[in-house]
Design a protein around this motif. Structure first.
Motif, PDB file in Angstrom:
ATOM      1  N   ALA A 139      19.638  46.278  59.346  1.00 35.86           N
ATOM      2  CA  ALA A 139      19.608  46.921  58.026  1.00 35.86           C
ATOM      3  C   ALA A 139      20.972  47.513  57.684  1.00 35.86           C
ATOM      4  CB  ALA A 139      18.529  48.003  57.991  1.00 35.86           C
ATOM      5  N   LEU A 140      21.616  48.164  58.636  1.00 34.10           N
ATOM      6  CA  LEU A 140      22.931  48.755  58.375  1.00 34.10           C
ATOM      7  C   LEU A 140      23.976  47.676  58.122  1.00 34.10           C
ATOM      8  CD1 LEU A 140      24.726  51.251  58.248  1.00 34.10           C
ATOM      9  CD2 LEU A 140      25.007  51.093  60.727  1.00 34.10           C
ATOM     10  N   TYR A 141      23.976  46.656  58.948  1.00 36.81           N
ATOM     11  CA  TYR A 141      24.956  45.571  58.822  1.00 36.81           C
ATOM     12  C   TYR A 141      24.746  44.815  57.511  1.00 36.81           C
ATOM     13  CZ  TYR A 141      27.994  41.774  60.455  1.00 36.81           C
ATOM     14  OH  TYR A 141      29.015  40.854  60.594  1.00 36.81           O
ATOM     15  N   GLY A 142      23.510  44.447  57.223  1.00 36.48           N
ATOM     16  CA  GLY A 142      23.232  43.718  55.992  1.00 36.48           C
ATOM     17  C   GLY A 142      23.464  44.549  54.752  1.00 36.48           C
ATOM     18  N   GLY A 143      23.179  45.861  54.836  1.00 42.02           N
ATOM     19  CA  GLY A 143      23.416  46.728  53.689  1.00 42.02           C
ATOM     20  C   GLY A 143      24.887  46.830  53.343  1.00 42.02           C
ATOM     21  N   ILE A 144      25.733  46.980  54.348  1.00 43.42           N
ATOM     22  CA  ILE A 144      27.180  47.051  54.111  1.00 43.42           C
ATOM     23  C   ILE A 144      27.698  45.728  53.567  1.00 43.42           C
ATOM     24  CG2 ILE A 144      29.414  47.336  55.244  1.00 43.42           C
ATOM     25  CD1 ILE A 144      28.049  49.261  57.193  1.00 43.42           C
ATOM     26  N   SER A 145      27.257  44.628  54.158  1.00 42.90           N
ATOM     27  CA  SER A 145      27.720  43.315  53.722  1.00 42.90           C
ATOM     28  C   SER A 145      27.315  43.021  52.282  1.00 42.90           C
ATOM     29  CB  SER A 145      27.175  42.234  54.655  1.00 42.90           C
ATOM     30  OG  SER A 145      27.534  40.946  54.214  1.00 42.90           O
ATOM     31  N   GLY A 146      26.064  43.284  51.944  1.00 46.47           N
ATOM     32  CA  GLY A 146      25.592  42.989  50.596  1.00 46.47           C
ATOM     33  C   GLY A 146      26.184  43.903  49.541  1.00 46.47           C
ATOM     34  N   TYR A 147      26.489  45.166  49.885  1.00 47.00           N
ATOM     35  CA  TYR A 147      27.000  46.110  48.897  1.00 47.00           C
ATOM     36  C   TYR A 147      28.447  45.813  48.533  1.00 47.00           C
ATOM     37  CZ  TYR A 147      28.418  50.496  46.735  1.00 47.00           C
ATOM     38  OH  TYR A 147      28.915  51.445  45.878  1.00 47.00           O
ATOM     39  N   PHE A 148      29.275  45.583  49.527  1.00 44.98           N
ATOM     40  CA  PHE A 148      30.700  45.372  49.245  1.00 44.98           C
ATOM     41  C   PHE A 148      30.979  43.955  48.750  1.00 44.98           C
ATOM     42  CE2 PHE A 148      30.872  49.003  52.152  1.00 44.98           C
ATOM     43  CZ  PHE A 148      31.707  49.845  51.443  1.00 44.98           C
ATOM     44  N   ILE A 155      33.353  37.574  55.715  1.00 45.78           N
ATOM     45  CA  ILE A 155      33.685  37.757  57.130  1.00 45.78           C
ATOM     46  C   ILE A 155      32.452  38.159  57.931  1.00 45.78           C
ATOM     47  CG2 ILE A 155      35.035  39.138  58.754  1.00 45.78           C
ATOM     48  CD1 ILE A 155      37.213  39.333  56.620  1.00 45.78           C
ATOM     49  N   MET A 156      31.682  39.109  57.399  1.00 44.29           N
ATOM     50  CA  MET A 156      30.508  39.603  58.135  1.00 44.29           C
ATOM     51  C   MET A 156      29.437  38.517  58.264  1.00 44.29           C
ATOM     52  SD  MET A 156      30.207  43.492  56.611  1.00 44.29           S
ATOM     53  CE  MET A 156      29.003  44.032  57.833  1.00 44.29           C
ATOM     54  N   MET A 157      29.256  37.703  57.250  1.00 39.81           N
ATOM     55  CA  MET A 157      28.252  36.644  57.329  1.00 39.81           C
ATOM     56  C   MET A 157      28.685  35.510  58.254  1.00 39.81           C
ATOM     57  SD  MET A 157      25.442  37.277  55.814  1.00 39.81           S
ATOM     58  CE  MET A 157      25.634  38.942  56.493  1.00 39.81           C
ATOM     59  N   ILE A 162      27.762  32.756  63.499  1.00 40.80           N
ATOM     60  CA  ILE A 162      28.186  32.420  64.859  1.00 40.80           C
ATOM     61  C   ILE A 162      27.170  32.935  65.876  1.00 40.80           C
ATOM     62  CG2 ILE A 162      29.943  32.856  66.619  1.00 40.80           C
ATOM     63  CD1 ILE A 162      32.009  32.937  64.355  1.00 40.80           C
ATOM     64  N   LEU A 163      26.736  34.187  65.721  1.00 44.48           N
ATOM     65  CA  LEU A 163      25.755  34.761  66.641  1.00 44.48           C
ATOM     66  C   LEU A 163      24.411  34.055  66.533  1.00 44.48           C
ATOM     67  CD1 LEU A 163      26.515  38.575  66.266  1.00 44.48           C
ATOM     68  CD2 LEU A 163      27.112  37.088  68.175  1.00 44.48           C
ATOM     69  N   ASN A 164      24.052  33.666  65.312  1.00 46.09           N
ATOM     70  CA  ASN A 164      22.761  33.028  65.102  1.00 46.09           C
ATOM     71  C   ASN A 164      22.711  31.629  65.698  1.00 46.09           C
ATOM     72  OD1 ASN A 164      20.139  33.319  64.014  1.00 46.09           O
ATOM     73  ND2 ASN A 164      20.672  31.996  62.297  1.00 46.09           N
ATOM     74  N   GLY A 195      19.242  38.883  67.994  1.00 46.21           N
ATOM     75  CA  GLY A 195      18.002  38.941  67.219  1.00 46.21           C
ATOM     76  C   GLY A 195      18.110  39.659  65.893  1.00 46.21           C
ATOM     77  N   TRP A 196      19.122  40.533  65.720  1.00 43.10           N
ATOM     78  CA  TRP A 196      19.225  41.331  64.503  1.00 43.10           C
ATOM     79  C   TRP A 196      19.768  40.542  63.315  1.00 43.10           C
ATOM     80  CZ3 TRP A 196      24.137  41.502  62.590  1.00 43.10           C
ATOM     81  CH2 TRP A 196      25.180  41.202  63.479  1.00 43.10           C
ATOM     82  N   THR A 197      20.225  39.322  63.530  1.00 34.76           N
ATOM     83  CA  THR A 197      20.856  38.560  62.451  1.00 34.76           C
ATOM     84  C   THR A 197      19.872  38.218  61.322  1.00 34.76           C
ATOM     85  OG1 THR A 197      20.449  36.527  63.709  1.00 34.76           O
ATOM     86  CG2 THR A 197      22.605  37.572  63.963  1.00 34.76           C
ATOM     87  N   GLY A 198      18.611  37.979  61.663  1.00 35.32           N
ATOM     88  CA  GLY A 198      17.624  37.676  60.625  1.00 35.32           C
ATOM     89  C   GLY A 198      17.392  38.854  59.700  1.00 35.32           C
ATOM     90  N   MET A 199      17.291  40.058  60.263  1.00 32.27           N
ATOM     91  CA  MET A 199      17.145  41.259  59.447  1.00 32.27           C
ATOM     92  C   MET A 199      18.377  41.496  58.595  1.00 32.27           C
ATOM     93  SD  MET A 199      15.742  43.973  58.297  1.00 32.27           S
ATOM     94  CE  MET A 199      14.216  44.095  59.206  1.00 32.27           C
TER      95      MET A 199
END
Length: 323
Positions: A139-148, A155-157, A162-164, A195-199
């Motif tokens: 949630a924190l990672y996706g929130g930052i990525s989607g907001y900015f 870069i974040m995606m 890569i992790l996924n 596992g957090w990449t889907g969220m």
């Protein structure tokens, strides 16, 4: 010209000024969601069943000691007590009955009832803690990525992709090589690394949709910083989706732990879990099917209950279905 008087004017459909009366009580979003969830009998039954399973995982090992007369860790070397069938009496060396093995015993003469609920603790803890870690990070990672958005989002995606692309089985094998003993912490680390990449993807999509809303623009106009907008406005408005995601993610963790323990990469003896018990039971299922049946049923009921509860929460938390 017609003469007008008060007698010619009457109020119809309003008695004693009841037009101001509130016909329906004012409900908050969560109160209305709970009201709709209660109407879903299957979801409520699943919630009750999960509550019973959770309570039994807490008190089950102690209750098993009272029923069988021995602790679930005690090995019984009497021939009649090894791989005993459900309902077998527990007879001590003096020939006295001290209890009953209501779920039978395993290959070492240990009480299956107590071990079943002790193993459930490990499986449920991995499911709950793993999901919580995954939700917080994603949630924190996706929130930052989607907001900015923009370059930050690109870069974040790319990191997420890569992790996924790394199979979690490879990570588990690497954890098994690095650590001598596989326990709860090792399994959680292996499952949560990727596992957090889907969220993160899910929350990113929701935040990109919500950041153009009027209340976000109003907060920005009043001087709210990016941190406050993300924490106070964007992520809280995705809480319904997060809760539904959690109810579907917990059984995934439970099944992953059961699978890893089944193939020998999970919980190691003398500790146990539902997957480890099913692994031992599978080896003797032709002769002692109860050793596989009870942990398999526990895994199936828990996963089915979480999935049915998730379906009910998805319908209850969807504002479009509000009546």
């Amino acid at each position: 010209m017609a003469e007008l008087s008060k007698e010619k004017f009457q109020i119809i459909g309003c008695v004693d000024g009841d037009a101001e009366a509130i016909v329906r009580p004012n409900l908050t979003y969560w109160q209305d969601a709970w009201r709709r969830l209660k109407q879903n009998k299957i979801a409520i039954f699943s919630l009750i069943l999960l509550s019973v399973i959770s309570i039994m995982c807490i008190i089950g090992p102690y209750l098993g000691k009272l029923i069988s007369g021995v602790d679930y860790t005690i090995q019984n070397h009497v021939a009649e007590a090894i791989n005993a069938k459900p309902g077998t009496l527990n007879i001590n060396e003096k020939g006295e009955q001290i209890g009953t093995y209501i779920f039978g015993t395993d290959h070492l003469g240990r009480d299956m009832f107590g071990r079943l609920w002790k193993g459930g603790r490990a499986s449920i803890i991995i499911g709950l803690v793993g999901t919580l870690i995954e939700v917080l990070v994603g949630a924190l990672y996706g929130g930052i990525s989607g907001y900015f958005g923009g370059l930050v989002d690109d870069i974040m995606m790319r990191i997420v992709e890569i992790l996924n692309s790394i199979p979690y089985m490879i990570v588990v094998i690497l954890m098994a090589v690095l650590f001598e003993k596989q326990g709860i912490l090792t399994i959680l680390l292996a499952l949560c690394i990727t596992g957090w990449t889907g969220m993160a993807r899910l929350i990113r999509g929701q935040v990109m949709q919500l950041k153009e809303s009027e209340y976000v623009l109003a907060a920005q106009a009043l001087g709210a910083g990016s941190k406050r907008v993300i924490y106070k406005h964007l992520i809280p408005n995705t809480i319904g989706i997060i809760i539904v995601y959690m109810t579907f993610d917990i059984p995934s963790f439970i099944f992953a732990e059961a699978f890893l323990s089944f193939i020998g990469l999970g919980i190691q003896p003398p500790k146990t879990s539902w997957g480890a018990m099913a692994s031992f039971g599978q080896q003797v299922m032709d002769f002692y099917p109860h050793e596989l049946l009870f942990p398999a049923v526990a895994i199936s009921l828990t996963m089915l209950s979480f999935n049915l509860l998730g379906d009910g929460l998805r319908d209850a938390l969807d504002p479009k279905l509000r009546q």
